[in-house]
Design an enzyme around this catalytic site. Sequence first.
Site, PDB file in Angstrom:
ATOM      1  CD  GLU A 127      42.931  39.790  34.838  1.00  0.00           C
ATOM      2  OE1 GLU A 127      42.561  40.318  35.896  1.00  0.00           O
ATOM      3  OE2 GLU A 127      43.759  38.881  34.790  1.00  0.00           O
ATOM      4  CB  ALA A 268      36.376  40.311  43.207  1.00  0.00           C
ATOM      5  CG  MET A 269      38.956  43.421  37.748  1.00  0.00           C
ATOM      6  SD  MET A 269      40.074  42.138  37.089  1.00  0.00           S
ATOM      7  CE  MET A 269      41.539  43.132  36.815  1.00  0.00           C
ATOM      8  CD  GLU A 270      43.528  41.582  39.527  1.00  0.00           C
ATOM      9  OE1 GLU A 270      42.423  41.038  39.670  1.00  0.00           O
ATOM     10  OE2 GLU A 270      44.416  41.118  38.802  1.00  0.00           O
ATOM     11  CG  HIS A 303      42.705  36.694  45.275  1.00  0.00           C
ATOM     12  ND1 HIS A 303      43.516  35.598  45.087  1.00  0.00           N
ATOM     13  CD2 HIS A 303      42.556  37.249  44.041  1.00  0.00           C
ATOM     14  CE1 HIS A 303      43.827  35.487  43.806  1.00  0.00           C
ATOM     15  NE2 HIS A 303      43.251  36.484  43.152  1.00  0.00           N
ATOM     16  CD  GLU A 304      40.030  40.065  43.415  1.00  0.00           C
ATOM     17  OE1 GLU A 304      40.854  40.551  42.625  1.00  0.00           O
ATOM     18  OE2 GLU A 304      39.562  38.913  43.284  1.00  0.00           O
ATOM     19  CG  HIS A 307      45.548  40.510  42.383  1.00  0.00           C
ATOM     20  ND1 HIS A 307      46.537  39.721  41.836  1.00  0.00           N
ATOM     21  CD2 HIS A 307      44.391  39.815  42.198  1.00  0.00           C
ATOM     22  CE1 HIS A 307      46.003  38.604  41.354  1.00  0.00           C
ATOM     23  NE2 HIS A 307      44.705  38.638  41.567  1.00  0.00           N
TER      24      HIS A 307
HETATM   25  N1  B3K Z   1      41.990  38.922  37.959  1.00  0.00           N
HETATM   26  C1  B3K Z   1      40.589  38.663  38.061  1.00  0.00           C
HETATM   27  C2  B3K Z   1      40.092  37.645  37.082  1.00  0.00           C
HETATM   28  C3  B3K Z   1      39.794  38.193  35.746  1.00  0.00           C
HETATM   29  C4  B3K Z   1      39.142  37.139  34.863  1.00  0.00           C
HETATM   30  C5  B3K Z   1      38.991  37.612  33.474  1.00  0.00           C
HETATM   31  N2  B3K Z   1      38.310  36.653  32.645  1.00  0.00           N
HETATM   32  C6  B3K Z   1      40.184  38.259  39.435  1.00  0.00           C
HETATM   33  C7  B3K Z   1      41.242  37.691  40.270  1.00  0.00           C
HETATM   34  O1  B3K Z   1      41.798  36.643  40.035  1.00  0.00           O
HETATM   35  O2  B3K Z   1      41.599  38.312  41.241  1.00  0.00           O
HETATM   36 ZN    ZN Z   2      43.466  37.021  41.241  1.00  0.00          ZN
END
Ligand code: B3K
Ligand code: ZN
Length: 879
Positions: A127, A268-270, A303-304, A307
């Site tokens: 992302e 972090a990333m989901e 949060h993750e 998502h």
């Molecule tokens: N969705 C990711 C953020 C990605 C950022 C890319 N530049 C984390 C989050 O908001 O959960």
């Molecule tokens: Zn997020």
Amino acid sequence: MRSEQAKPVRLSDYRVADHVVKTVYLAIVLHPTATRVTADLVVERHPQGQADAPLVFDGDGLTLTAIAVDGQPLAPEAYEATAERLVIHRPPAGAFRLRVETVIDPQANTQLMGLYRSSGTWCTQCEAEGFRRITYFPDRPDVLAVYTTRIEAEKKTAPVLLGNGNLVEAGDLAEGRHYAVWHDPHPKPSYLFALVGGDLAEVTDTFTTVSGRVVRLGIFVEHGKEDRCAYAMDALKRSMRWDEEAFGCEYDLEVFNLVAVSDFNMGAMENKGLNIFNDKYVLALPDTATDQDYAAIEAIIAHEYFHNWTGNRITCRDWFQLCLKEGLTVFRDQEFSGDMRSRAVKRIADVRLLKSHQFAEDAGPLSHPVRPEIYHEINNFYTATVYEKGAEIIRALKVLIGAEAFRGGMDLYLARHDGDAATVEDFIACFAEASRRDLTQFFLWYRQSGTPQVGVKTRHDPVAGTFTVDLAQSHLPTPGQTDKQPMVIPLAFGLIGPDGAERALFTEEGEAMPGVIALDTAQRSITFSGHPTRPVLSINRGFSAPVVLKTDLTAADLGFIARHDSDAYNRWQAIQTLATEHLVAASRKGAASVENQGAETLAEALAGALAEAERDPAFAAQALTLPSESDIARELGSDVDPDAVFTARKALRQAVGSRLDAALGTVLARFATPGPYAPDAGSAGRRALCNVALDLWASGGAADRLAAVAARHRDADNMTDRFAALAVLAQHPGAEREAALTAFRERYRADALILDKWLALQAAIPEAGTLARVEALLADPAFAMTNPNRLRALVGSFASGNQTQFNRPDGAGYTFLAEVVVETDPRNPQVAARLLSAFRSWRALEPGRRALARAALEHVAAAATLSADVRDIVARSLG
Ligand code: B3K
Ligand code: ZN
């Protein structure tokens, strides 16, 4: 790396992709510098796309090694492949199979987007637009495909191979190699793709979903860090349960894996079934993490995880809709933390963050709507506005339509749009339907940037027994938006009688009124009957709308609210308002006396909060935390002199400290947490109270107090108390401070995350020597220019957390930041752009500093080559 500002992307230009991908089979052979990626795709024309359109896929820095359509290699004239694009001039009309082979170099990937290496582990971040750095693809969130990933690697360097979805096959190969095949049955956009390969330790657990399915949970970390995962695992299981109970959202795969890496651009990333985390938001032991770290881990894990529904099952049609997943998911994680901890204290913490980050952003040149309509670089829109204001809008919607209709709208949204790439309009339509209301005006919250201002005046007529509230909303111009329309602003409120009791609300006609005013016109007056004595108005309770309030409440009214309001948030806000009014006046006058009436009331309110500490220590800690220097600067609005702000705040801290000296001493003795450290909210609240008391106690007392603080630092049995005492010492120059800093460095020399705290603390010291200290720390082995956490800790804390030293009157702080940004940009544009946004409030400075800040921004703008990321921030900042 492009030097010119690329063409902007506009919401109004949205159209469907001409070619979409239905299934993806990726075979990835991991290699440090030459990873081979074979993508087998089933491609179709979109029924609403342009007939006969060529196939155009995105790429970024790619090298094509082979291409075939339906098993036949393509002739060179049939396509064109550049680093940035793959074009097939005349693709088949019906569905077809496309094979694309690329070779990529993860080791050289310092942007940390796409496939890269972190301490030897291969990992991905896709992302927003990182997948195109792995293979050519329609890399946009509205192309949903079913992915199967085969990962192959040397067994010794990468015994762990992880992908999205469920593991379907794994085995050994010749020459010490092995492979794993992962299949994700849920169609998803490319930004949710992930893989990990490396030598990692695993901590496992299970979770049984509400319908009885057993999910295998895995947290993967560096060897030796296994004992630091327990809290994250617990937070994950609580999140999974909470989402079932609060929103009816059940997990939908057989496994859920989470990997902690040490080089990561954000928190972090989901990714579906395979969340990847900055290790800072996973690892915690009492001796390594503070209560704040524990709370952040809990919130980010949640949060993750959340998502999975709001983001993954229902994703965004395009990146303009980013708040659709981010604002909503922040709202959900805030609610989760509120349920796990104290609701009022969580709300206060969230509003503090909103005001310090989002209000500041919205008041400066980087202000943009929660749903932007144009961007040059999407990575720059992962902002406080999209996230935090995005969450506030949803909270305001809930206040406006009521909890029941809100839940109905959420249920409808989750059912109706499951599997969709949706828009904010789709989302709001569900709430309009569930509440049977027209939400057209409400939608302005997404389109109009800037923080609305609400003026509140009250009139009391003792003869008629009426109490009238006059409300007016106004909107300042923001970049690209000069004319604004009145919005619908839900203001939760109440009237408090002189006895401190809540009064019943009746209109002039004697009809009962709810405790929410929906201010939907520029001005409005409401008269309440039945008030022979003057009540006190408590408005925007719980911070029901993200607005700046200007009321005519007197200091006495605020003191009264601080004592009597049934709404804990407004009790806190009243104290903050008293403190802010005093500090703004003191900063303007250059005087710091606390002799005016407001200051007296403030001191009483603080004493009152302290006296009530027994009931809710965490709340008392929030009440005793004075507005920050940037809060005061924001209130000042223009011609800000950060030194005057600092002096005013310091004087108030000292005055409060000496006035409450005895009470603070009692708190320190009384609220010490007995027994071994526990991270629960109750214990954390007691520690928070002690630590804010320690700071005031040390500020107000004689210098010999520092020896006591130093002893507290030495004797602490957990990081929260140890670091809080160090932070107090850091405010006071002298031998205690330097000795403690040196000892801390030595004690934690092998622990990068803890040394980040050490770096950040020194960068925030409000003294003229700090810039030189920061420059010297650039050479400390604890620092590395290439690691985002280190950069944020040292340079980010200096630029965003040290008002007086970043804003030095000689401009040296600005020059330093500009140089770090220019140096970082070629390596990691996202992090460079983020650091540069520390200039977001430069226009509000007094003229001398303003000119120096402009010169530093112009210096960045003049750099020979700039990334799209930095160019965008610098252009808008100067704009
Ligand atoms: N969705 C990711 C953020 C990605 C950022 C890319 N530049 C984390 C989050 O908001 O959960
Ligand atoms: Zn997020």
